[in-house]
Write a protein that holds these residues in place. Structure first.
Motif, PDB file in Angstrom:
ATOM      1  N   SER A  63      39.789  30.725  52.883  1.00 59.30           N
ATOM      2  CA  SER A  63      40.205  32.410  52.547  1.00 59.30           C
ATOM      3  C   SER A  63      38.357  32.290  52.565  1.00 59.30           C
ATOM      4  CB  SER A  63      40.856  32.354  51.827  1.00 59.30           C
ATOM      5  OG  SER A  63      40.211  31.186  50.387  1.00 59.30           O
ATOM      6  N   ALA A  64      38.441  33.892  52.254  1.00 60.90           N
ATOM      7  CA  ALA A  64      36.892  33.831  51.948  1.00 60.90           C
ATOM      8  C   ALA A  64      36.607  34.314  50.238  1.00 60.90           C
ATOM      9  CB  ALA A  64      36.838  35.688  52.242  1.00 60.90           C
ATOM     10  N   LEU A  65      35.704  34.175  49.853  1.00 70.56           N
ATOM     11  CA  LEU A  65      34.630  34.417  48.053  1.00 70.56           C
ATOM     12  C   LEU A  65      35.367  35.392  48.285  1.00 70.56           C
ATOM     13  CD1 LEU A  65      33.624  33.055  45.370  1.00 70.56           C
ATOM     14  CD2 LEU A  65      31.486  33.599  46.682  1.00 70.56           C
ATOM     15  N   LEU A  66      35.020  36.254  48.880  1.00 72.44           N
ATOM     16  CA  LEU A  66      35.038  37.841  48.403  1.00 72.44           C
ATOM     17  C   LEU A  66      35.697  38.885  49.175  1.00 72.44           C
ATOM     18  CD1 LEU A  66      34.293  40.589  46.503  1.00 72.44           C
ATOM     19  CD2 LEU A  66      32.711  40.793  48.021  1.00 72.44           C
ATOM     20  N   LYS A  67      36.789  39.618  49.329  1.00 71.30           N
ATOM     21  CA  LYS A  67      37.673  39.947  50.902  1.00 71.30           C
ATOM     22  C   LYS A  67      37.165  41.516  50.216  1.00 71.30           C
ATOM     23  CE  LYS A  67      40.469  39.273  53.931  1.00 71.30           C
ATOM     24  NZ  LYS A  67      41.199  40.404  54.257  1.00 71.30           N
ATOM     25  N   VAL A  68      37.185  42.274  50.763  1.00 69.57           N
ATOM     26  CA  VAL A  68      37.518  43.518  50.723  1.00 69.57           C
ATOM     27  C   VAL A  68      38.683  44.823  51.381  1.00 69.57           C
ATOM     28  CG1 VAL A  68      36.622  46.032  50.206  1.00 69.57           C
ATOM     29  CG2 VAL A  68      35.209  43.771  48.916  1.00 69.57           C
ATOM     30  N   ASP A  69      39.661  45.452  51.009  1.00 68.14           N
ATOM     31  CA  ASP A  69      39.738  46.258  51.878  1.00 68.14           C
ATOM     32  C   ASP A  69      40.622  47.846  51.910  1.00 68.14           C
ATOM     33  OD1 ASP A  69      41.171  43.813  53.587  1.00 68.14           O
ATOM     34  OD2 ASP A  69      41.638  42.636  51.695  1.00 68.14           O
ATOM     35  N   ASP A  70      39.520  48.495  53.245  1.00 71.89           N
ATOM     36  CA  ASP A  70      40.130  50.115  53.011  1.00 71.89           C
ATOM     37  C   ASP A  70      39.203  50.234  51.749  1.00 71.89           C
ATOM     38  OD1 ASP A  70      41.186  51.940  53.959  1.00 71.89           O
ATOM     39  OD2 ASP A  70      43.300  51.634  52.592  1.00 71.89           O
ATOM     40  N   ALA A 111      31.523  59.216  50.263  1.00 72.18           N
ATOM     41  CA  ALA A 111      31.161  58.794  50.611  1.00 72.18           C
ATOM     42  C   ALA A 111      30.920  57.034  51.250  1.00 72.18           C
ATOM     43  CB  ALA A 111      30.148  57.934  49.272  1.00 72.18           C
ATOM     44  N   VAL A 112      32.825  56.407  51.063  1.00 73.92           N
ATOM     45  CA  VAL A 112      32.356  55.381  52.046  1.00 73.92           C
ATOM     46  C   VAL A 112      34.180  55.645  52.781  1.00 73.92           C
ATOM     47  CG1 VAL A 112      33.202  52.702  51.653  1.00 73.92           C
ATOM     48  CG2 VAL A 112      31.192  53.564  50.122  1.00 73.92           C
ATOM     49  N   THR A 113      34.167  54.825  53.449  1.00 75.81           N
ATOM     50  CA  THR A 113      35.159  55.043  54.590  1.00 75.81           C
ATOM     51  C   THR A 113      36.041  54.295  55.061  1.00 75.81           C
ATOM     52  OG1 THR A 113      34.655  57.683  54.832  1.00 75.81           O
ATOM     53  CG2 THR A 113      36.651  57.367  55.537  1.00 75.81           C
ATOM     54  N   GLY A 114      37.418  53.682  53.852  1.00 76.52           N
ATOM     55  CA  GLY A 114      37.516  52.290  54.654  1.00 76.52           C
ATOM     56  C   GLY A 114      37.648  51.376  54.859  1.00 76.52           C
ATOM     57  N   VAL A 115      36.258  51.288  54.373  1.00 76.51           N
ATOM     58  CA  VAL A 115      35.236  50.193  54.757  1.00 76.51           C
ATOM     59  C   VAL A 115      36.451  48.384  54.393  1.00 76.51           C
ATOM     60  CG1 VAL A 115      33.934  48.486  53.855  1.00 76.51           C
ATOM     61  CG2 VAL A 115      32.869  50.861  54.673  1.00 76.51           C
ATOM     62  N   SER A 116      36.656  47.794  55.254  1.00 75.87           N
ATOM     63  CA  SER A 116      36.208  46.067  55.215  1.00 75.87           C
ATOM     64  C   SER A 116      36.065  45.192  55.279  1.00 75.87           C
ATOM     65  CB  SER A 116      38.006  46.025  55.893  1.00 75.87           C
ATOM     66  OG  SER A 116      38.990  47.154  55.330  1.00 75.87           O
ATOM     67  N   ILE A 127      31.532  52.180  39.932  1.00 78.42           N
ATOM     68  CA  ILE A 127      31.668  53.451  39.784  1.00 78.42           C
ATOM     69  C   ILE A 127      32.997  53.723  40.185  1.00 78.42           C
ATOM     70  CG2 ILE A 127      29.843  54.330  40.799  1.00 78.42           C
ATOM     71  CD1 ILE A 127      30.287  53.903  43.413  1.00 78.42           C
ATOM     72  N   ALA A 128      34.233  54.754  40.874  1.00 76.49           N
ATOM     73  CA  ALA A 128      35.618  54.591  40.792  1.00 76.49           C
ATOM     74  C   ALA A 128      35.558  54.570  42.141  1.00 76.49           C
ATOM     75  CB  ALA A 128      36.427  56.292  40.390  1.00 76.49           C
ATOM     76  N   SER A 129      36.693  53.659  42.804  1.00 70.74           N
ATOM     77  CA  SER A 129      37.172  53.581  44.423  1.00 70.74           C
ATOM     78  C   SER A 129      38.269  53.497  44.275  1.00 70.74           C
ATOM     79  CB  SER A 129      36.524  52.232  44.851  1.00 70.74           C
ATOM     80  OG  SER A 129      37.068  51.354  43.946  1.00 70.74           O
ATOM     81  N   THR A 130      38.946  53.347  45.283  1.00 68.54           N
ATOM     82  CA  THR A 130      39.888  53.088  45.863  1.00 68.54           C
ATOM     83  C   THR A 130      40.521  51.954  46.931  1.00 68.54           C
ATOM     84  OG1 THR A 130      40.273  54.395  47.753  1.00 68.54           O
ATOM     85  CG2 THR A 130      41.580  55.690  45.185  1.00 68.54           C
ATOM     86  N   GLY A 131      41.273  50.895  47.008  1.00 68.95           N
ATOM     87  CA  GLY A 131      41.200  50.264  47.690  1.00 68.95           C
ATOM     88  C   GLY A 131      41.919  48.870  47.101  1.00 68.95           C
ATOM     89  N   ARG A 132      41.321  47.709  48.293  1.00 70.51           N
ATOM     90  CA  ARG A 132      41.557  46.468  47.217  1.00 70.51           C
ATOM     91  C   ARG A 132      40.214  45.477  47.673  1.00 70.51           C
ATOM     92  NH1 ARG A 132      45.682  47.735  50.381  1.00 70.51           N
ATOM     93  NH2 ARG A 132      44.073  47.025  52.290  1.00 70.51           N
ATOM     94  N   ILE A 133      39.921  44.733  46.175  1.00 76.02           N
ATOM     95  CA  ILE A 133      39.054  43.308  46.284  1.00 76.02           C
ATOM     96  C   ILE A 133      39.149  42.783  45.911  1.00 76.02           C
ATOM     97  CG2 ILE A 133      36.338  43.366  44.994  1.00 76.02           C
ATOM     98  CD1 ILE A 133      36.653  46.407  45.065  1.00 76.02           C
ATOM     99  N   ILE A 142      40.819  42.430  41.350  1.00 79.86           N
ATOM    100  CA  ILE A 142      39.961  42.629  40.696  1.00 79.86           C
ATOM    101  C   ILE A 142      39.646  44.293  40.345  1.00 79.86           C
ATOM    102  CG2 ILE A 142      38.659  40.473  40.659  1.00 79.86           C
ATOM    103  CD1 ILE A 142      36.130  41.769  41.573  1.00 79.86           C
ATOM    104  N   ALA A 143      39.958  45.102  41.503  1.00 78.07           N
ATOM    105  CA  ALA A 143      39.501  46.605  40.763  1.00 78.07           C
ATOM    106  C   ALA A 143      39.947  46.972  40.803  1.00 78.07           C
ATOM    107  CB  ALA A 143      40.672  46.940  42.793  1.00 78.07           C
ATOM    108  N   THR A 144      41.114  46.341  39.714  1.00 80.86           N
ATOM    109  CA  THR A 144      41.203  47.656  38.092  1.00 80.86           C
ATOM    110  C   THR A 144      40.786  46.599  37.136  1.00 80.86           C
ATOM    111  OG1 THR A 144      43.333  46.200  38.281  1.00 80.86           O
ATOM    112  CG2 THR A 144      43.540  47.566  39.114  1.00 80.86           C
ATOM    113  N   TRP A 145      39.245  45.717  37.405  1.00 84.76           N
ATOM    114  CA  TRP A 145      39.008  44.633  36.186  1.00 84.76           C
ATOM    115  C   TRP A 145      38.052  45.727  35.608  1.00 84.76           C
ATOM    116  CZ3 TRP A 145      38.680  38.886  37.433  1.00 84.76           C
ATOM    117  CH2 TRP A 145      39.545  38.021  37.583  1.00 84.76           C
ATOM    118  N   PRO A 146      37.385  45.770  34.258  1.00 81.38           N
ATOM    119  CA  PRO A 146      36.471  45.884  34.081  1.00 81.38           C
ATOM    120  C   PRO A 146      34.785  45.126  34.522  1.00 81.38           C
ATOM    121  CG  PRO A 146      37.439  45.277  32.732  1.00 81.38           C
ATOM    122  CD  PRO A 146      38.324  45.132  33.072  1.00 81.38           C
ATOM    123  N   ILE A 147      34.000  46.102  34.399  1.00 83.21           N
ATOM    124  CA  ILE A 147      32.268  45.312  34.896  1.00 83.21           C
ATOM    125  C   ILE A 147      32.643  43.784  34.331  1.00 83.21           C
ATOM    126  CG2 ILE A 147      30.210  45.512  34.877  1.00 83.21           C
ATOM    127  CD1 ILE A 147      30.502  48.524  35.051  1.00 83.21           C
TER     128      ILE A 147
END
Length: 247
Positions: free
Chosen positions: A2-9, A19-24, A54-60, A67-72
């Motif tokens: 499993s990856a340490l960090l995974k970003v989806d969409d 500015a960023v469009t559906g990046v994984s 900054i605000a974003s949508t997708g999964r981190i 962690i996508a909903t976590w504060p800095i």
């Protein structure tokens, strides 16, 4: 594995501008991953979304934990750290004070590992050791980048995010910085670096993403992309040889 960090969409919008469009993407343990591309491609927006500034949508996910909903602050506590393009040093504070602030998340324990980390960084960047009492704002550009990197490493991150670490620096300093970046793998850290200097990014990373217009146009092992005709023609044939002058 499993990856340490995974970003989806992942998507980032500034009003009606996307500015960023559906990046994984994925970053593995003890690896260096680079993102290259032209100005305005969305590279910095992607890093800022990952750290939560900054605000974003997708999964981190960090080590499988969303962690996508976590504060800095919570992302930093879990080992994510960003060195922004502007470095954001405390210019009126000394080099030593800036380093101490980097270890803020260990303030309650004051463990011996913090002292060892500090000693290690000062051995890696002896210029900083010579300037511990000097105000950060009076350092040269190269020294400020060394301090910004060192301050981030004082937090002993699992994953270090770097935004344009070569910007404005002389080639010899850039080489010194990237030598340290590559060495972090042996300290069980991973690095995700955004860099316009495609040549040194490809030389220094295990995997690379090419970002254009908010999307990933290409990605793959860095050694393979370095031979890709499109990458060679667009990013390496006339790759800037670090036009900065500060050291």
């Amino acid at each position: 594995m499993s990856a340490l960090l995974k970003v989806d969409d992942l998507q980032v919008n500034y009003g009606k501008i996307q500015a960023v469009t559906g990046v994984s993407l994925a970053v593995q343990e003890s690896s260096v991953v680079s993102i290259v591309g032209p100005n305005g491609a969305g590279k910095s927006s992607l890093l800022n979304a990952m750290i939560g500034s900054i605000a974003s949508t997708g999964r981190i996910s960090l080590q499988g934990q969303p962690i996508a909903t976590w504060p800095i602050e919570d992302r930093v506590e879990q080992g994510l750290c960003l060195v922004p393009e502007r470095r954001e040093l405390f210019g009126n504070l000394s080099v030593a004070d800036n380093l101490d602030l980097g270890a803020f998340r260990f303030r309650r324990t004051r463990d011996a590992e913090t002292a060892r980390t500090r000693d290690w960084l000062l051995s890696v960047f002896p210029r900083l050791a010579e300037r511990l009492e000097q105000k950060a704002g009076t350092l040269s550009g190269g020294e400020q980048q060394m301090l910004a990197l060192s301050r981030a490493l004082m937090s002993r991150p699992r994953l270090l995010l770097l935004d344009e670490p070569s910007l404005g620096l002389a080639p010899l300093i850039v080489r010194e910085i990237f030598k340290v970046i590559v060495s972090l793998r042996s300290h069980h850290m991973s690095v995700l670096v955004v860099e316009q200097n495609a040549r040194i990014a490809l030389e220094s990373s295990d995997y690379c993403y090419v970002m254009e217009g908010g999307r990933f146009a290409l990605h793959g092992p860095a050694k393979d992309l370095a031979q890709d005709p499109r990458v060679v023609a667009t990013y390496l044939g006339a790759s800037r040889a670090n036009q900065g002058v500060s050291a």
